[in-house]
Design a protein around this motif. Structure first.
Motif, PDB file in Angstrom:
ATOM      1  N   GLY A 281       0.796  -1.220   0.000  1.00  0.00           N
ATOM      2  CA  GLY A 281       0.000   0.000   0.000  1.00  0.00           C
ATOM      3  C   GLY A 281       0.828   1.268   0.000  1.00  0.00           C
ATOM      4  O   GLY A 281       0.312   2.345   0.268  1.00  0.00           O
ATOM      5  N   LEU A 282       2.102   1.144  -0.306  1.00  0.00           N
ATOM      6  CA  LEU A 282       2.993   2.306  -0.356  1.00  0.00           C
ATOM      7  C   LEU A 282       3.179   2.744  -1.804  1.00  0.00           C
ATOM      8  O   LEU A 282       2.902   2.001  -2.744  1.00  0.00           O
ATOM      9  CB  LEU A 282       4.342   1.958   0.279  1.00  0.00           C
ATOM     10  N   ASP A 283       3.680   3.947  -1.980  1.00  0.00           N
ATOM     11  CA  ASP A 283       3.906   4.492  -3.318  1.00  0.00           C
ATOM     12  C   ASP A 283       5.034   3.738  -4.006  1.00  0.00           C
ATOM     13  O   ASP A 283       6.180   3.755  -3.538  1.00  0.00           O
ATOM     14  CB  ASP A 283       4.238   5.977  -3.215  1.00  0.00           C
ATOM     15  N   SER A 284       4.729   3.081  -5.106  1.00  0.00           N
ATOM     16  CA  SER A 284       5.743   2.305  -5.822  1.00  0.00           C
ATOM     17  C   SER A 284       6.814   3.197  -6.443  1.00  0.00           C
ATOM     18  O   SER A 284       7.887   2.729  -6.789  1.00  0.00           O
ATOM     19  CB  SER A 284       5.094   1.444  -6.899  1.00  0.00           C
ATOM     20  N   LYS A 285       6.531   4.488  -6.556  1.00  0.00           N
ATOM     21  CA  LYS A 285       7.513   5.409  -7.136  1.00  0.00           C
ATOM     22  C   LYS A 285       8.550   5.884  -6.118  1.00  0.00           C
ATOM     23  O   LYS A 285       9.376   6.732  -6.430  1.00  0.00           O
ATOM     24  CB  LYS A 285       6.808   6.596  -7.773  1.00  0.00           C
ATOM     25  N   LEU A 286       8.517   5.324  -4.906  1.00  0.00           N
ATOM     26  CA  LEU A 286       9.554   5.644  -3.931  1.00  0.00           C
ATOM     27  C   LEU A 286      10.915   5.152  -4.401  1.00  0.00           C
ATOM     28  O   LEU A 286      11.944   5.658  -3.991  1.00  0.00           O
ATOM     29  CB  LEU A 286       9.231   5.021  -2.571  1.00  0.00           C
ATOM     30  N   VAL A 287      10.895   4.131  -5.243  1.00  0.00           N
ATOM     31  CA  VAL A 287      12.132   3.637  -5.855  1.00  0.00           C
ATOM     32  C   VAL A 287      11.951   3.691  -7.362  1.00  0.00           C
ATOM     33  O   VAL A 287      10.914   3.302  -7.885  1.00  0.00           O
ATOM     34  CB  VAL A 287      12.503   2.216  -5.387  1.00  0.00           C
ATOM     35  N   GLN A 288      12.953   4.217  -8.042  1.00  0.00           N
ATOM     36  CA  GLN A 288      12.863   4.365  -9.487  1.00  0.00           C
ATOM     37  C   GLN A 288      14.174   3.947 -10.148  1.00  0.00           C
ATOM     38  O   GLN A 288      15.248   4.122  -9.578  1.00  0.00           O
ATOM     39  CB  GLN A 288      12.550   5.809  -9.868  1.00  0.00           C
ATOM     40  N   PHE A 289      14.037   3.424 -11.349  1.00  0.00           N
ATOM     41  CA  PHE A 289      15.190   3.019 -12.145  1.00  0.00           C
ATOM     42  C   PHE A 289      15.126   3.750 -13.482  1.00  0.00           C
ATOM     43  O   PHE A 289      14.074   3.795 -14.123  1.00  0.00           O
ATOM     44  CB  PHE A 289      15.154   1.506 -12.391  1.00  0.00           C
ATOM     45  N   HIS A 290      16.254   4.306 -13.884  1.00  0.00           N
ATOM     46  CA  HIS A 290      16.336   4.983 -15.182  1.00  0.00           C
ATOM     47  C   HIS A 290      17.697   4.678 -15.797  1.00  0.00           C
ATOM     48  O   HIS A 290      18.686   4.524 -15.083  1.00  0.00           O
ATOM     49  CB  HIS A 290      16.186   6.499 -15.027  1.00  0.00           C
ATOM     50  N   THR A 291      17.726   4.634 -17.114  1.00  0.00           N
ATOM     51  CA  THR A 291      19.001   4.465 -17.804  1.00  0.00           C
ATOM     52  C   THR A 291      19.409   5.803 -18.416  1.00  0.00           C
ATOM     53  O   THR A 291      18.573   6.541 -18.938  1.00  0.00           O
ATOM     54  CB  THR A 291      18.921   3.398 -18.908  1.00  0.00           C
ATOM     55  N   VAL A 292      20.682   6.094 -18.317  1.00  0.00           N
ATOM     56  CA  VAL A 292      21.249   7.318 -18.881  1.00  0.00           C
ATOM     57  C   VAL A 292      22.667   7.024 -19.364  1.00  0.00           C
ATOM     58  O   VAL A 292      23.287   6.054 -18.951  1.00  0.00           O
ATOM     59  CB  VAL A 292      21.286   8.476 -17.848  1.00  0.00           C
ATOM     60  N   ALA A 293      23.147   7.876 -20.219  1.00  0.00           N
ATOM     61  CA  ALA A 293      24.530   7.775 -20.691  1.00  0.00           C
ATOM     62  C   ALA A 293      25.306   8.987 -20.203  1.00  0.00           C
ATOM     63  O   ALA A 293      24.723  10.026 -19.878  1.00  0.00           O
ATOM     64  CB  ALA A 293      24.561   7.702 -22.221  1.00  0.00           C
TER      65      ALA A 293
END
Length: 73
Positions: free
Chosen positions: A45-57
């Motif tokens: 029931g917590l915000d799933s966006k508390l952890v985020q993954f992104h790819t960058v160069a």
């Protein structure tokens, strides 16, 4: 999770793009772990966006800035 337990507002993992990652599978492993943690947070029931993954160069500083600005908002 330890970072969230220490009262961080969230966690952002930035990794290299899949096709150019020098560690071969490092980005894929990190992405899968963040997905699992995000799903676990949502099931609690917590915000799933508390952890985020992104790819960058390293030649995408504008993208990094844009991602971080969006996250802070």
């Amino acid at each position: 999770l330890q970072v969230l337990e220490a009262d961080a507002a969230g966690v952002v993992v930035l990794a290299c793009h899949h096709s150019v990652c020098k560690s071969l599978k490092g980005s894929d492993i990190a992405k899968a772990r963040i997905k699992r943690i995000s799903d676990d947070l949502a099931s609690l029931g917590l915000d799933s966006k508390l952890v985020q993954f992104h790819t960058v160069a390293n030649n995408e500083p504008h993208r990094i800035i844009h991602l971080l600005e969006d996250i802070v908002k």
